[in-house]
Design an enzyme around this catalytic site. Sequence first.
Site, PDB file in Angstrom:
ATOM      1  N   GLY A   1       0.828  -1.139   0.021  1.00 50.38           N
ATOM      2  CA  GLY A   1      -0.038  -0.043  -0.019  1.00 50.38           C
ATOM      3  C   GLY A   1       0.785   1.269  -0.167  1.00 50.38           C
TER       4      GLY A   1
ATOM      5  CB  CYS B   1       5.117  -4.003   0.421  1.00 45.66           C
ATOM      6  SG  CYS B   1       5.582  -2.262   0.042  1.00 45.66           S
ATOM      7  CE1 TYR B   2       0.937   1.420   5.326  1.00 38.74           C
ATOM      8  CE2 TYR B   2      -0.581  -0.668   5.877  1.00 38.74           C
ATOM      9  CZ  TYR B   2      -0.102   0.578   6.197  1.00 38.74           C
ATOM     10  OH  TYR B   2      -0.913   1.332   6.922  1.00 38.74           O
TER      11      TYR B   2
ATOM     12  CG  HIS C   1       5.427  -5.565  -4.266  1.00 39.35           C
ATOM     13  ND1 HIS C   1       4.142  -5.457  -4.056  1.00 39.35           N
ATOM     14  CD2 HIS C   1       6.058  -4.442  -4.081  1.00 39.35           C
ATOM     15  CE1 HIS C   1       4.101  -4.273  -3.308  1.00 39.35           C
ATOM     16  NE2 HIS C   1       5.061  -3.629  -3.252  1.00 39.35           N
TER      17      HIS C   1
ATOM     18  CD  GLU D   1       2.719  -8.340  -5.143  1.00 42.00           C
ATOM     19  OE1 GLU D   1       1.994  -7.386  -4.823  1.00 42.00           O
ATOM     20  OE2 GLU D   1       3.417  -9.197  -4.493  1.00 42.00           O
TER      21      GLU D   1
ATOM     22  CG  ASP E   1     -18.086 -10.591 -19.160  1.00 44.08           C
ATOM     23  OD1 ASP E   1     -17.241 -11.290 -19.704  1.00 44.08           O
ATOM     24  OD2 ASP E   1     -17.890  -9.135 -19.273  1.00 44.08           O
TER      25      ASP E   1
ATOM     26  CE  LYS F   1     -14.505  -9.826 -21.088  1.00 43.44           C
ATOM     27  NZ  LYS F   1     -15.550  -9.215 -21.017  1.00 43.44           N
TER      28      LYS F   1
END
Length: 517
Positions: A54, A81-82, A170, A172, A228, A373
């Site tokens: 964050g 991180c945060y 990070h 990710e 969708d 998606k």
Amino acid sequence: MPSKVVIIDYGSQVTQLIARRVREAGVYSEIHPCVITAEQVRALEPSAIILSGGPASVGEPDAPALDKGLLDLGTPVLGICYGMQALALTLGGTLEQSRTREYGPADFTFTAASPLWDGLDRSRPSRVWMSHGDTVKTPPPGFSVIGSTATLDVAAMADENRRIYAVQFHPEVHHSEDGDRILRNFLFRIAGLTPDWTMSSFVERVLRETREKVGDGHVICALSGGVDSTVVAVLLHKAIGKRLHCVFVDNGVLRAGEGEEVVNYLREHFDLNLTFVRAQDRFLKLLEGVEDPERKRKIIGHTFIEVFDEEARNISAECGKVEWLAQGTLYPDVIESVSHKGPSAVIKSHHNVGGLPEKMNMKLIEPLRELFKDEVRKVATEIGLPDSITWRHPFPGPGLAIRVVGEVTAARLDILRQADSIVQEELRESGWYRKIWQGFAVLLPLKTVGVMGDGRTYEHVIALRCVDSVDAMTADWARLPAELLERMSRRIINEVKGVNRVVYDISSKPPSTIEWE
């Protein structure tokens, strides 16, 4: 019970990437704002918890806090991180505030063995991605340092007994070369989760839950013809058959010929109850003089519901009461319509989330609400939809109303439709339609001077927007060949009366959004 990872969002721009990486590992994940309480998390029955990064400084008075009760649930926790800094502050460690941020690559050294590093080559540094200001100076009691960098003595820490881990970088993002393995070690080596998140299991669950929820009732489905809503329609048709009633509404802000094309296709290829409602004048009348994009979205969202309510009453008179409204809401719609801090700071209200009225006569069924998606496209393949629907570019519910920047009028819509048709034709003929996530034209609220036929013109500007993405949470502008862009520009200026300039949008998301409004 299936595995579930709850991700607490502290406002990082890449929080959604954590969810994606977890799902790619075969484990279901969902994101919740950091205002969620420990008791609310307990009710979700998580198998593991991840605290995101964050932008805030942990020590500031208004900085998002960590509910200490989360750490008493007995659930494995990973702070990123945060999230690492919040863990340190909450559990009695000390932090150091920095005047400058560390942003970019760093060489991470494994200073101690840990199941988090299982299978990694600890004899060499690992390239990781940093984005932080504050740092942990002293770990909390019970924690040991398990990694460092040239600038950070405490770049990773762990309380092995409580199964609480934290990293300053990070994992990710793809820039962290061992990030995916580290996340998988947390999921499988530490938390002991089972990779049971598959599209086939998702389809089975949707069919079962829909039958249980609806019972003998009837459902009206908001059908647009995109992947969708078509997936929703086919799934619900499999679940409840003819008690599903699909409604396609031409709201006056569709692309050229789209209404008839979609309805004819769906009637030809699917055995659906399908009603075609022509409501162009109704929507355009309500949009007269409206320039604010949030008002456009809310007007369209509210009017859609009014139309569906009316159709539901007609269907109820013939078939029995319709209590349910089904729509193709996706997870990015939900995330973008609710801030990590709660409802106070919203990116934009999606017409099918924040644009809905507070009181509705029907209850919602949103079977795709937890999917990105690309996951929807996997479901489409799973249930046998053709490529022409599965790979159709996303088209927003508010349609061209949010691609006509400023006031929506019939004349401005006509200009945009013609320009957009050229964009779609050129993308398909060049083979770029399947290579990019989305491509379209935008009509800007300004005119510029030009020269056409040796005469001065003062006409409209069309912007072209083509992006690459995986899930619409992040996107980058597509590097189309210069000759393709030149051909689009030449055709639009020559064939669309009222346009004398074409520009190409080269901004990424973030900081921009994919749509202009």
